[in-house]
Design an enzyme around this catalytic site. Structure first.
Site, PDB file in Angstrom:
ATOM      1  CE  LYS A 236      -4.371  -1.879   1.336  1.00 12.47           C
ATOM      2  NZ  LYS A 236      -5.563  -1.822   2.189  1.00 12.47           N
ATOM      3  NE  ARG A 277      -8.110  -8.747   0.552  1.00 14.62           N
ATOM      4  CZ  ARG A 277      -7.866  -7.914  -0.450  1.00 14.62           C
ATOM      5  NH1 ARG A 277      -6.970  -6.939  -0.297  1.00 14.62           N
ATOM      6  NH2 ARG A 277      -8.507  -8.018  -1.598  1.00 14.62           N
TER       7      ARG A 277
END
Length: 297
Positions: A236, A277
C-alpha cells in the site's frame, strides 16, 4: 501478542484461528487494481479462468489458507463496476477453483447480488470493504447462507478517496474512529444473526500516512472488540511513503514495496493480527514462520 480463542464457522467449514495466524491470498479478476490489475486478463481484458485458477492453486501450494476473489478495484478513484460485470469476472473463477480445491474462498464485494451468487458458486466468506454499509441487503444474504463476514472500516467510497500520502490527518483520533466504526458494523451484523465476524481496520482507506502507522502500532487495542483481526497492508501507498528518500522524488511504485510489506506484516503479527491479506504468499508464509518461532503468532 497472541489471541487464541477464535474459531469461526464459514458455512460448511471451520476457520480455526486458535493457533498460528492465517494467510489470505488476493486474487484480483480486475483490469485496474493498483498492483496486479490485468495480470489475469486476456487480450480482450476478459479474465482468463485457467490462469486465475492456476495462480490460486499456486497460492495454496505456497501456504494460503483463504483465497479472496474480487471483481472490482477499490483503489482511490476507481470507477464503479456494475454487478453483472463483477459476476462475469468472478463467478467462473470461483466455480472452477471450487471444483479443483476445497480451500476457503472469500468473495471481495459490497453488493448483495454478487455475494449471493458467489456463495451459491462455492464461496464461504463475504469480504465487504464497507462493513455492510454500501448495500444493506448484503447482511441478509450473509445471514441466510450462514457465511462468515469480514467487515472493514472505511472513511467513504473508493471513488471519492485519495491515496494515503494525499490524505490529510483528521482532527479526531484514528483509533477511536476505527473502533467506533467497527463496533457499529459488528452490532449491525449481530442484529441480522451473524456471529462469525472478522474485523478489518481498513489500512489505506481514507486514512493519512500517520493514521495508518498509528493503527499499525496500536492494532492490539482493537482486540477489545472481541473479534479476530484481518490486516491488508500489502504494497500500500503509505508503505511506499516510508521508502521515499526525498520529498521531491516519486514514491516508490507498488512493485518496489515488497520488503516494506514484509516488515509491516511482521509488525502486525506482533500486535495481534490473526489474518494477513497479501499478494505475495511465499514471503508472507516465511514472515509468519519467523513470527511463530518468536511466539508472536
Amino acid at each position: 501478542m497472541k489471541h487464541s480463542n477464535y474459531r469461526l464457522q464459514c458455512r460448511d467449514r471451520e476457520l480455526d484461528l486458535t493457533g498460528q495466524a492465517k494467510i489470505m491470498g488476493i486474487l484480483n479478476s480486475t483490469p485496474d487494481s493498483f498492483f496486479d490489475g490485468g495480470s489475469l486478463s486476456t487480450g480482450s481484458r476478459a479474465t482468463d479462468i485457467d490462469r486465475a485458477v492456476e495462480k490460486a492453486l499456486k497460492m495454496i501450494e505456497e501456504g494460503a489458507d483463504i483465497i479472496d476473489i474480487g471483481g472490482e478495484s477499490t483503489k482511490p478513484g476507481a470507477p464503479k463496476v456494475d454487478a453483472e460485470e463483477e459476476l462475469h469476472r468472478t463467478l467462473p473463477v470461483i466455480r472452477e477453483l471450487r471444483r479443483q480445491s476445497d480451500i476457503l474462498i472469500s468473495i471481495d464485494t459490497y453488493k448483495a447480488v454478487v455475494a449471493e451468487q458467489a456463495l451459491l458458486a462455492g464461496a464461504q466468506i463475504i469480504n465487504d470493504i464497507s462493513g455492510f454499509s454500501f448495500d444493506p441487503n448484503i447482511a441478509t444474504v450473509c445471514s441466510r447462507y450462514r457465511a462468515a463476514a469480514v467487515l472493514m472500516h472505511t472513511a467513504g467510497r473508493p471513488g471519492n478517496m485519495k491515496w494515503s500520502h494525499q490524505t490529510q490527518t483528521a482532527d479526531t483520533d484514528i483509533l477511536d474512529r476505527v473502533k467506533n466504526g467497527l463496533l457499529d458494523c459488528t452490532q449491525n451484523a449481530e442484529q441480522h444473526g451473524i456471529c462469525n465476524i472478522i474485523l478489518d481496520p481498513g489500512f489505506g482507506f481514507g486514512k493519512s500516512v500517520s493514521e495508518n502507522y498509528t493503527l499499525l502500532r496500536h492494532l492490539h487495542d482493537l482486540h477489545v472488540l472481541g473479534r479476530p483481526l484481518l490486516v491488508g497492508l500489502s504494497r500500500k501507498s503509505f508503505l511506499g511513503k516510508a521508502l521515499q528518500k526525498h520529498p521531491d522524488q516519486d514514491i516508490p511504485s507498488p512493485e518496489k514495496r515488497l520488503t516494506a510489506t514484509i516488515a509491516a506484516n511482521a509488525i502486525a503479527l506482533t500486535n495481534g493480527a490473526n489474518i494477513l491479506r497479501v499478494h505475495d504468499i511465499a514471503e508472507a508464509t516465511e514472515t509468519l514462520a519467523v513470527a511463530a518461532s518468536a511466539n508472536f503468532s
